[in-house]
Design a protein around this motif. Structure first.
Motif, PDB file in Angstrom:
ATOM      1  N   LYS A 261     -15.999 -25.049  -6.993  1.00 55.17           N
ATOM      2  CA  LYS A 261     -16.571 -23.782  -7.466  1.00 55.17           C
ATOM      3  C   LYS A 261     -17.078 -22.934  -6.295  1.00 55.17           C
ATOM      4  O   LYS A 261     -17.124 -21.708  -6.382  1.00 55.17           O
ATOM      5  N   ASN A 262     -17.457 -23.595  -5.198  1.00 57.01           N
ATOM      6  CA  ASN A 262     -17.935 -22.884  -4.009  1.00 57.01           C
ATOM      7  C   ASN A 262     -16.796 -22.469  -3.087  1.00 57.01           C
ATOM      8  O   ASN A 262     -17.025 -21.966  -1.982  1.00 57.01           O
ATOM      9  N   GLY A 263     -15.564 -22.695  -3.540  1.00 56.25           N
ATOM     10  CA  GLY A 263     -14.403 -22.223  -2.788  1.00 56.25           C
ATOM     11  C   GLY A 263     -13.894 -23.146  -1.710  1.00 56.25           C
ATOM     12  O   GLY A 263     -13.074 -22.737  -0.872  1.00 56.25           O
ATOM     13  N   VAL A 264     -14.319 -24.416  -1.694  1.00 53.19           N
ATOM     14  CA  VAL A 264     -13.831 -25.368  -0.694  1.00 53.19           C
ATOM     15  C   VAL A 264     -12.373 -25.706  -0.994  1.00 53.19           C
ATOM     16  O   VAL A 264     -12.003 -25.919  -2.153  1.00 53.19           O
ATOM     17  N   ASP A 265     -11.551 -25.741   0.035  1.00 52.72           N
ATOM     18  CA  ASP A 265     -10.127 -26.059  -0.103  1.00 52.72           C
ATOM     19  C   ASP A 265      -9.966 -27.404  -0.803  1.00 52.72           C
ATOM     20  O   ASP A 265     -10.612 -28.388  -0.435  1.00 52.72           O
ATOM     21  N   THR A 285     -10.494 -28.982 -11.142  1.00 54.12           N
ATOM     22  CA  THR A 285     -10.305 -27.535 -10.981  1.00 54.12           C
ATOM     23  C   THR A 285     -10.500 -26.802 -12.299  1.00 54.12           C
ATOM     24  O   THR A 285      -9.937 -25.736 -12.515  1.00 54.12           O
ATOM     25  N   HIS A 286     -11.282 -27.393 -13.209  1.00 54.37           N
ATOM     26  CA  HIS A 286     -11.572 -26.754 -14.487  1.00 54.37           C
ATOM     27  C   HIS A 286     -12.517 -25.575 -14.278  1.00 54.37           C
ATOM     28  O   HIS A 286     -13.173 -25.450 -13.244  1.00 54.37           O
ATOM     29  N   VAL A 287     -12.585 -24.693 -15.255  1.00 57.80           N
ATOM     30  CA  VAL A 287     -13.511 -23.564 -15.181  1.00 57.80           C
ATOM     31  C   VAL A 287     -14.470 -23.657 -16.368  1.00 57.80           C
ATOM     32  O   VAL A 287     -14.152 -24.235 -17.407  1.00 57.80           O
ATOM     33  N   ASN A 288     -15.655 -23.080 -16.215  1.00 64.38           N
ATOM     34  CA  ASN A 288     -16.622 -23.119 -17.309  1.00 64.38           C
ATOM     35  C   ASN A 288     -16.691 -21.757 -18.001  1.00 64.38           C
ATOM     36  O   ASN A 288     -16.054 -20.785 -17.587  1.00 64.38           O
ATOM     37  N   ASN A 289     -17.466 -21.672 -19.076  1.00 65.54           N
ATOM     38  CA  ASN A 289     -17.542 -20.446 -19.873  1.00 65.54           C
ATOM     39  C   ASN A 289     -18.096 -19.268 -19.081  1.00 65.54           C
ATOM     40  O   ASN A 289     -17.688 -18.124 -19.268  1.00 65.54           O
ATOM     41  N   GLU A 290     -19.058 -19.547 -18.192  1.00 65.83           N
ATOM     42  CA  GLU A 290     -19.645 -18.477 -17.390  1.00 65.83           C
ATOM     43  C   GLU A 290     -18.596 -17.863 -16.468  1.00 65.83           C
ATOM     44  O   GLU A 290     -18.551 -16.640 -16.290  1.00 65.83           O
ATOM     45  N   GLN A 291     -17.751 -18.695 -15.876  1.00 69.85           N
ATOM     46  CA  GLN A 291     -16.685 -18.182 -15.017  1.00 69.85           C
ATOM     47  C   GLN A 291     -15.702 -17.339 -15.815  1.00 69.85           C
ATOM     48  O   GLN A 291     -15.178 -16.340 -15.329  1.00 69.85           O
ATOM     49  N   LYS A 292     -15.439 -17.751 -17.054  1.00 69.54           N
ATOM     50  CA  LYS A 292     -14.539 -16.982 -17.917  1.00 69.54           C
ATOM     51  C   LYS A 292     -15.130 -15.601 -18.208  1.00 69.54           C
ATOM     52  O   LYS A 292     -14.437 -14.581 -18.189  1.00 69.54           O
ATOM     53  N   LYS A 293     -16.459 -15.574 -18.487  1.00 69.14           N
ATOM     54  CA  LYS A 293     -17.126 -14.307 -18.759  1.00 69.14           C
ATOM     55  C   LYS A 293     -17.071 -13.383 -17.545  1.00 69.14           C
ATOM     56  O   LYS A 293     -16.844 -12.172 -17.666  1.00 69.14           O
ATOM     57  N   GLU A 294     -17.289 -13.964 -16.367  1.00 69.66           N
ATOM     58  CA  GLU A 294     -17.255 -13.177 -15.135  1.00 69.66           C
ATOM     59  C   GLU A 294     -15.869 -12.597 -14.906  1.00 69.66           C
ATOM     60  O   GLU A 294     -15.723 -11.448 -14.468  1.00 69.66           O
TER      61      GLU A 294
END
Length: 305
Positions: A261-265, A285-294
């Motif tokens: 989530k912090n962008g580390v390779d 590499t899953h995403v959470n609901n907050e990332q979807k909203k963003e």
């Protein structure tokens, strides 16, 4: 199941080879016991047939026989045990092929999103580590959540594995592989304190970094208990996390998720986790609901529709 000694009479050389192979491969005692139990069950299912003559059908039949009431996770663990059994036989030239490798793992489990703590939840959980051995227990928790160590790797850590000058730890992981991991400065300070103030070992030559109150190397079960008690106290105060099935391995999930989530390779994350394949790392590499909203907030619809 047939009595173990009956199976040993026919397959003793192979079961002995499997025990030796797992031990030299660095499998934990718990895994060795579970895999041996699965191996005995598989051997019984062969009904006296030679192991090297067994085919893909035999493996699938055994998995199906155990599937009643068992989930995908249990099925895949059984399959992993049989795969390892055949790998051991091949290494010791007792077999030439591994029919279990021809059987696919359950996709349901592979696609399941890992359980993890959000960064603020992880920070909050640390406040619930208390007691006489607080520094030791915090160090254990931090190694799993901020360095991604498996519980067995924490158990095996020696004082000599921690280099306070370089700020690194040498981790003996799966497949008998060593992995050097840089340690955050704050954690290095905690580890230095623990190494200096650890309980005097029962045996003078004991080099374990984490020692129990009886002076012996802290067991995997004791480490799991420390984590379990911390999680229980944490969830009692944080109801939003009450439904999360937390464990030592979930801290490793948290570590991987935070890095990605912090962008580390992802290739760097793979090396830090000690994964043999990047496909294993991909599950984080899953995403959470907050990332979807963003992500959706970046879309601009036409004003006049």
């Amino acid at each position: 199941m047939k009595r173990q000694h009956e199976l040993e009479e026919h397959y003793g050389k192979m079961t002995q080879a499997f025990r030796i192979w797992m031990k030299q491969a660095g499998y934990t005692d718990t895994t060795q016991k579970e895999y041996m139990r699965e191996a005995y069950g598989y051997l019984e299912s062969l009904e006296g047939a030679e192991v090297e003559q067994a085919a893909k059908m035999h493996v699938i039949s055994f998995l199906v026989s155990k599937q009643r009431g068992a989930g995908d996770r249990a099925r895949n663990r059984t399959l992993s045990a049989i795969r390892s059994f055949y790998t051991a036989l091949i290494d010791f030239e007792l077999a030439v092929r591994n029919p279990a490798m021809e059987v696919k793992k359950s996709k349901t489990e592979k696609n399941k999103k890992p359980v993890y703590l959000e960064e603020d939840e992880l920070a909050a959980s640390l406040a619930f580590i208390d007691g006489r051995y607080r520094a030791r227990n915090i160090a254990i928790f931090l190694l799993m959540s901020y360095c991604g160590l498996r519980v067995g790797e924490v158990h095996r850590l020696n004082r000599s594995d921690f280099n306070s000058v370089r700020g690194t730890i040498e981790v003996f992981g799966k497949g008998r592989k060593w992995n050097e991991i840089p340690v955050p400065e704050e954690l290095a300070s905690v580890l230095t304190e623990v190494a200096q103030d650890r309980i005097t070992p029962y045996k003078e030559q004991e080099d374990a970094l984490f020692v129990s109150q009886k002076g012996r190397r802290l067991s995997i079960r004791q480490i799991q208990k420390i984590a379990s008690q911390t999680f229980e106290a944490f969830k009692s105060e944080y109801p939003n996390a009450a439904n999360k099935k937390l464990s030592c391995h979930k801290l490793r999930h948290t570590f991987a998720t935070i890095l990605l989530k912090n962008g580390v390779d992802i290739r760097v994350v793979k090396e830090l986790l000690g994964h043999a394949s990047i496909e294993t790392t991909m599950i984080y590499t899953h995403v959470n609901n907050e990332q979807k909203k963003e992500a959706m907030a970046t879309i601009r619809l036409p004003i006049n529709i």
